[in-house]
Scaffold this motif. Structure first.
Motif, PDB file in Angstrom:
ATOM      1  N   SER A  10       0.392  -1.446  -0.346  1.00 44.16           N
ATOM      2  CA  SER A  10       0.063   0.056  -0.313  1.00 44.16           C
ATOM      3  C   SER A  10       1.055   1.181   0.084  1.00 44.16           C
ATOM      4  CB  SER A  10      -0.863   0.328   1.299  1.00 44.16           C
ATOM      5  OG  SER A  10      -1.803  -0.674   1.039  1.00 44.16           O
ATOM      6  N   CYS A  11       0.595   2.322  -0.806  1.00 42.20           N
ATOM      7  CA  CYS A  11       1.632   3.439  -0.612  1.00 42.20           C
ATOM      8  C   CYS A  11       0.920   3.933   0.917  1.00 42.20           C
ATOM      9  CB  CYS A  11       0.757   4.579  -1.987  1.00 42.20           C
ATOM     10  SG  CYS A  11       0.863   6.277  -1.850  1.00 42.20           S
ATOM     11  N   PRO A  12       2.355   4.141   1.262  1.00 40.55           N
ATOM     12  CA  PRO A  12       2.226   5.170   2.222  1.00 40.55           C
ATOM     13  C   PRO A  12       1.869   6.587   2.512  1.00 40.55           C
ATOM     14  CG  PRO A  12       4.861   4.810   1.906  1.00 40.55           C
ATOM     15  CD  PRO A  12       4.213   4.448   1.047  1.00 40.55           C
ATOM     16  N   HIS A  13       1.562   7.424   0.675  1.00 41.71           N
ATOM     17  CA  HIS A  13       0.761   8.669   0.792  1.00 41.71           C
ATOM     18  C   HIS A  13      -0.216   8.313   0.643  1.00 41.71           C
ATOM     19  CE1 HIS A  13       5.263   9.505   1.010  1.00 41.71           C
ATOM     20  NE2 HIS A  13       5.691   9.044  -0.428  1.00 41.71           N
ATOM     21  N   CYS A  14      -1.103   7.809  -0.424  1.00 44.97           N
ATOM     22  CA  CYS A  14      -2.656   7.620  -0.738  1.00 44.97           C
ATOM     23  C   CYS A  14      -3.361   6.432  -0.223  1.00 44.97           C
ATOM     24  CB  CYS A  14      -2.708   8.421  -1.971  1.00 44.97           C
ATOM     25  SG  CYS A  14      -1.896   6.848  -3.112  1.00 44.97           S
ATOM     26  N   GLY A  15      -2.812   5.256   0.418  1.00 41.71           N
ATOM     27  CA  GLY A  15      -3.208   3.531   0.517  1.00 41.71           C
ATOM     28  C   GLY A  15      -3.125   3.336  -1.041  1.00 41.71           C
ATOM     29  N   ASP A  34       7.662   5.459  -7.381  1.00 42.94           N
ATOM     30  CA  ASP A  34       6.369   6.271  -7.715  1.00 42.94           C
ATOM     31  C   ASP A  34       5.278   5.368  -8.586  1.00 42.94           C
ATOM     32  OD1 ASP A  34       8.686   7.807  -7.697  1.00 42.94           O
ATOM     33  OD2 ASP A  34       8.748   8.469  -9.730  1.00 42.94           O
ATOM     34  N   CYS A  35       4.570   5.901  -6.747  1.00 42.89           N
ATOM     35  CA  CYS A  35       3.320   5.155  -6.453  1.00 42.89           C
ATOM     36  C   CYS A  35       2.437   5.542  -7.976  1.00 42.89           C
ATOM     37  CB  CYS A  35       2.692   6.359  -5.485  1.00 42.89           C
ATOM     38  SG  CYS A  35       1.115   6.178  -5.281  1.00 42.89           S
ATOM     39  N   PRO A  36       1.719   5.482  -8.979  1.00 45.05           N
ATOM     40  CA  PRO A  36       1.000   5.871  -9.950  1.00 45.05           C
ATOM     41  C   PRO A  36      -0.255   6.019  -9.520  1.00 45.05           C
ATOM     42  CG  PRO A  36       0.412   2.976  -9.624  1.00 45.05           C
ATOM     43  CD  PRO A  36       1.460   3.466  -8.481  1.00 45.05           C
ATOM     44  N   ALA A  37      -1.374   6.320  -8.358  1.00 42.63           N
ATOM     45  CA  ALA A  37      -1.546   7.226  -8.042  1.00 42.63           C
ATOM     46  C   ALA A  37      -1.591   8.464  -7.889  1.00 42.63           C
ATOM     47  CB  ALA A  37      -3.111   6.371  -7.063  1.00 42.63           C
ATOM     48  N   CYS A  38      -0.682   8.515  -6.904  1.00 44.29           N
ATOM     49  CA  CYS A  38      -0.733   9.821  -6.480  1.00 44.29           C
ATOM     50  C   CYS A  38       0.831  10.742  -6.633  1.00 44.29           C
ATOM     51  CB  CYS A  38      -0.471  10.175  -4.860  1.00 44.29           C
ATOM     52  SG  CYS A  38       0.779   9.185  -3.919  1.00 44.29           S
ATOM     53  N   CYS A  39       1.755   9.560  -7.278  1.00 46.73           N
ATOM     54  CA  CYS A  39       3.588   9.810  -7.616  1.00 46.73           C
ATOM     55  C   CYS A  39       4.049  10.393  -6.340  1.00 46.73           C
ATOM     56  CB  CYS A  39       3.121  11.213  -8.935  1.00 46.73           C
ATOM     57  SG  CYS A  39       2.577  11.312 -10.211  1.00 46.73           S
TER      58      CYS A  39
END
Ligand SMILES: [Zn+2]
Length: 67
Positions: A10-15, A34-39
């Motif tokens: 899980s992305c630690p920024h946006c989940g 890089d998170c594909p959702a929040c970059c």
């Protein structure tokens, strides 16, 4: 031993859930993705345990916080 393993983190920024393919053939390592959702950059810490034939993956947000 399988050298390639896919883990979902899980992305630690946006989940957002992210599937990451790990290459364990080079042993334990740190890397960034890089998170594909929040970059935002995600710091990934892969620990290879050769005795246990297992891979553990730790994720943090690269801002000194431990999740
Ligand atoms: Zn994210």
């Amino acid at each position: 031993m399988r050298n390639y393993t896919e883990k979902v983190v899980s992305c630690p920024h946006c989940g957002h859930s992210i599937a990451i393919t790990l290459d364990a053939s080079n042993g334990s390592q740190n890397f960034y993705d890089d998170c594909p959702a929040c970059c935002h950059a995600i710091h990934l810490n892969m620990m290879v345990n050769e005795q246990m034939d297992s891979i553990e993956l730790f994720v943090d947000a690269d801002d000194e916080q431990i999740f």
